[in-house]
Design a protein around this motif. Structure first.
Motif, PDB file in Angstrom:
ATOM      1  N   ALA A  17      18.392  -8.034 -35.516  1.00 58.93           N
ATOM      2  CA  ALA A  17      16.965  -7.792 -35.740  1.00 58.93           C
ATOM      3  C   ALA A  17      16.572  -7.826 -37.213  1.00 58.93           C
ATOM      4  O   ALA A  17      15.431  -8.181 -37.541  1.00 58.93           O
ATOM      5  N   LEU A  18      17.489  -7.469 -38.108  1.00 60.53           N
ATOM      6  CA  LEU A  18      17.112  -7.257 -39.505  1.00 60.53           C
ATOM      7  C   LEU A  18      17.710  -8.258 -40.495  1.00 60.53           C
ATOM      8  O   LEU A  18      17.059  -8.584 -41.499  1.00 60.53           O
ATOM      9  N   ALA A  19      18.921  -8.709 -40.262  1.00 62.40           N
ATOM     10  CA  ALA A  19      19.615  -9.524 -41.270  1.00 62.40           C
ATOM     11  C   ALA A  19      18.897 -10.838 -41.544  1.00 62.40           C
ATOM     12  O   ALA A  19      18.436 -11.524 -40.626  1.00 62.40           O
ATOM     13  N   GLY A  20      18.786 -11.152 -42.835  1.00 62.61           N
ATOM     14  CA  GLY A  20      18.155 -12.398 -43.254  1.00 62.61           C
ATOM     15  C   GLY A  20      16.647 -12.349 -43.335  1.00 62.61           C
ATOM     16  O   GLY A  20      16.005 -13.360 -43.622  1.00 62.61           O
ATOM     17  N   ASP A  70      24.501  12.813 -31.279  1.00 64.01           N
ATOM     18  CA  ASP A  70      23.325  12.354 -30.527  1.00 64.01           C
ATOM     19  C   ASP A  70      22.354  11.516 -31.344  1.00 64.01           C
ATOM     20  O   ASP A  70      21.219  11.303 -30.923  1.00 64.01           O
ATOM     21  N   GLY A  71      22.799  10.992 -32.489  1.00 62.97           N
ATOM     22  CA  GLY A  71      21.938  10.088 -33.244  1.00 62.97           C
ATOM     23  C   GLY A  71      21.838   8.732 -32.558  1.00 62.97           C
ATOM     24  O   GLY A  71      22.685   8.354 -31.745  1.00 62.97           O
ATOM     25  N   ALA A  72      20.781   7.985 -32.874  1.00 60.74           N
ATOM     26  CA  ALA A  72      20.598   6.671 -32.251  1.00 60.74           C
ATOM     27  C   ALA A  72      19.677   5.811 -33.104  1.00 60.74           C
ATOM     28  O   ALA A  72      18.745   6.312 -33.738  1.00 60.74           O
ATOM     29  N   TRP A  73      19.939   4.516 -33.121  1.00 62.41           N
ATOM     30  CA  TRP A  73      19.038   3.517 -33.682  1.00 62.41           C
ATOM     31  C   TRP A  73      18.436   2.741 -32.506  1.00 62.41           C
ATOM     32  O   TRP A  73      19.159   2.268 -31.638  1.00 62.41           O
ATOM     33  N   ARG A  74      17.108   2.615 -32.508  1.00 59.47           N
ATOM     34  CA  ARG A  74      16.419   1.817 -31.505  1.00 59.47           C
ATOM     35  C   ARG A  74      15.732   0.640 -32.190  1.00 59.47           C
ATOM     36  O   ARG A  74      15.197   0.781 -33.295  1.00 59.47           O
ATOM     37  N   VAL A  75      15.747  -0.508 -31.527  1.00 59.87           N
ATOM     38  CA  VAL A  75      15.116  -1.704 -32.077  1.00 59.87           C
ATOM     39  C   VAL A  75      13.970  -2.125 -31.162  1.00 59.87           C
ATOM     40  O   VAL A  75      14.137  -2.226 -29.939  1.00 59.87           O
ATOM     41  N   PHE A  76      12.808  -2.359 -31.760  1.00 57.04           N
ATOM     42  CA  PHE A  76      11.617  -2.744 -31.005  1.00 57.04           C
ATOM     43  C   PHE A  76      10.998  -3.992 -31.625  1.00 57.04           C
ATOM     44  O   PHE A  76      11.111  -4.215 -32.836  1.00 57.04           O
ATOM     45  N   ARG A  91      14.167   9.645 -38.458  1.00 57.26           N
ATOM     46  CA  ARG A  91      14.699   9.805 -39.814  1.00 57.26           C
ATOM     47  C   ARG A  91      14.580   8.533 -40.648  1.00 57.26           C
ATOM     48  O   ARG A  91      14.643   8.588 -41.867  1.00 57.26           O
ATOM     49  N   ALA A  92      14.440   7.387 -39.993  1.00 54.08           N
ATOM     50  CA  ALA A  92      14.373   6.132 -40.749  1.00 54.08           C
ATOM     51  C   ALA A  92      13.593   5.081 -39.969  1.00 54.08           C
ATOM     52  O   ALA A  92      13.676   5.022 -38.738  1.00 54.08           O
ATOM     53  N   VAL A  93      12.844   4.260 -40.707  1.00 55.09           N
ATOM     54  CA  VAL A  93      12.123   3.133 -40.113  1.00 55.09           C
ATOM     55  C   VAL A  93      12.316   1.930 -41.009  1.00 55.09           C
ATOM     56  O   VAL A  93      11.962   1.965 -42.198  1.00 55.09           O
ATOM     57  N   LEU A  94      12.900   0.868 -40.473  1.00 52.09           N
ATOM     58  CA  LEU A  94      13.081  -0.383 -41.200  1.00 52.09           C
ATOM     59  C   LEU A  94      12.414  -1.479 -40.386  1.00 52.09           C
ATOM     60  O   LEU A  94      12.784  -1.711 -39.224  1.00 52.09           O
ATOM     61  N   GLY A  95      11.422  -2.147 -40.979  1.00 53.45           N
ATOM     62  CA  GLY A  95      10.688  -3.142 -40.221  1.00 53.45           C
ATOM     63  C   GLY A  95      10.544  -4.460 -40.941  1.00 53.45           C
ATOM     64  O   GLY A  95      10.597  -4.534 -42.171  1.00 53.45           O
ATOM     65  N   ASN A  96      10.380  -5.519 -40.156  1.00 52.64           N
ATOM     66  CA  ASN A  96      10.036  -6.835 -40.696  1.00 52.64           C
ATOM     67  C   ASN A  96       8.971  -7.437 -39.791  1.00 52.64           C
ATOM     68  O   ASN A  96       8.429  -6.752 -38.925  1.00 52.64           O
ATOM     69  N   THR A 100      11.281  -3.861 -35.553  1.00 58.31           N
ATOM     70  CA  THR A 100      11.309  -2.571 -36.243  1.00 58.31           C
ATOM     71  C   THR A 100      12.488  -1.768 -35.717  1.00 58.31           C
ATOM     72  O   THR A 100      12.641  -1.609 -34.496  1.00 58.31           O
ATOM     73  N   ALA A 101      13.327  -1.290 -36.622  1.00 56.47           N
ATOM     74  CA  ALA A 101      14.461  -0.440 -36.267  1.00 56.47           C
ATOM     75  C   ALA A 101      14.103   0.999 -36.609  1.00 56.47           C
ATOM     76  O   ALA A 101      13.686   1.288 -37.736  1.00 56.47           O
ATOM     77  N   VAL A 102      14.255   1.887 -35.633  1.00 58.24           N
ATOM     78  CA  VAL A 102      13.886   3.291 -35.802  1.00 58.24           C
ATOM     79  C   VAL A 102      15.125   4.150 -35.574  1.00 58.24           C
ATOM     80  O   VAL A 102      15.769   4.055 -34.523  1.00 58.24           O
TER      81      VAL A 102
END
Length: 270
Positions: A17-20, A70-76, A91-96, A100-102
């Motif tokens: 989802a995020l690389a490149g 119980d942590g998790a990364w979700r991709v939307f 705790r974190a939001v990375l989007g392009n 978006t990875a949450v």
């Protein structure tokens, strides 16, 4: 239960989802890094290391995260509604522009220089799913403390990285010994088979997406996803004895749940 295979799957989804792609949103909701803004920078890759995730970003920076219990990364897809927990757990939001990875309930989240990654993962033993996997080194690490309980030795990420409660319990069952048996008391040839089996199981399950399974052999065994973990009070798939549960030290001062079969597994118990 996030273990090495779960982290590998998570890294694969995040990388896809995020690389490149350039970040259009970068939001870390932890006090120390709340003001960090890396929007406009390109995500280079997302790499798993044992149970750790390393998201490398243009400019020599790495976002280090760990799921723990119980942590998790979700991709939307960007613009889609998020789900994975209440907003206060984010705790974190990375989007392009496309995804978006949450990150939810991440107990470990830190931004560091890529050149300093060894400071957070350099202590780890060979990664069961990594390019550094080495059976001989993992075996030597496991046997380095003969008096240590097998369960504690398997959970110690300095010996081999990627095993958690599930695989600890399942591996002890497959070896037909209890997790409390000292490593030095393992029958001849069992330590070698344990290490090889650990690598085989995690590799077989790394792409199963929440369908982790260990049993084989009989049809009854194959109908269950796991031999002992989570099966307290149910009959053993091999001998019919009722599976038991107790806590065991994790070698770091904590207690972890452990499952075993009193009929199939020999050695000391809780």
């Amino acid at each position: 239960m996030p273990e090495g295979d779960t982290v590998w799957q998570t890294a694969k989804r995040l990388h896809h989802a995020l690389a490149g792609r350039s970040l259009t949103r970068f939001d870390l909701r932890v006090p120390r890094f709340a003001t960090a803004d890396l929007t406009g920078r390109t995500v280079l890759d997302v790499t798993p290391r044992g149970k750790h995730l390393l998201t490398r970003i243009e400019g020599g920076l790495t976002l280090h995260s760990h799921l723990r219990m119980d942590g998790a990364w979700r991709v939307f897809e960007t613009g889609r509604r998020w789900h994975g927990g209440p907003a206060h757990q984010i705790r974190a939001v990375l989007g392009n522009v496309s995804h978006t990875a949450v990150g939810y309930r991440l107990p470990v989240l830190a931004l560091l220089r890529t050149e300093d990654e060894a400071g957070v993962v350099g202590h780890l033993g060979p990664d069961l799913l990594g390019p550094d996997w080495d059976t001989g080194t993992a075996l030597a690490n496991l046997l380095s403390d003969p008096g240590r309980a097998l369960g504690e030795a398997l959970l110690d990420q300095r010996n081999l990285a990627g095993i958690g409660n599930v695989y600890k319990s399942e591996l002890a069952f497959l070896a037909r010994v209890t997790p409390w048996l000292p490593v030095g008391g393992l029958p001849e040839g069992v330590p070698e088979r344990l290490v090889v089996t650990a690598h085989r199981l995690l590799d077989a399950n790394k792409s199963t997406f929440d369908r982790r399974t260990t049993p084989g052999g009989t049809a009854a065994a194959r109908s269950s996803r796991l031999y002992v973990y989570g099966r307290e009070g149910l009959p053993c798939l091999r001998c019919g004895s009722l599976i038991r549960k107790a806590t065991q030290g994790d070698g770091g001062g904590g207690e972890r749940v452990t499952y075993w079969c009193p009929g199939c597994q020999s050695g000391p118990t809780a």
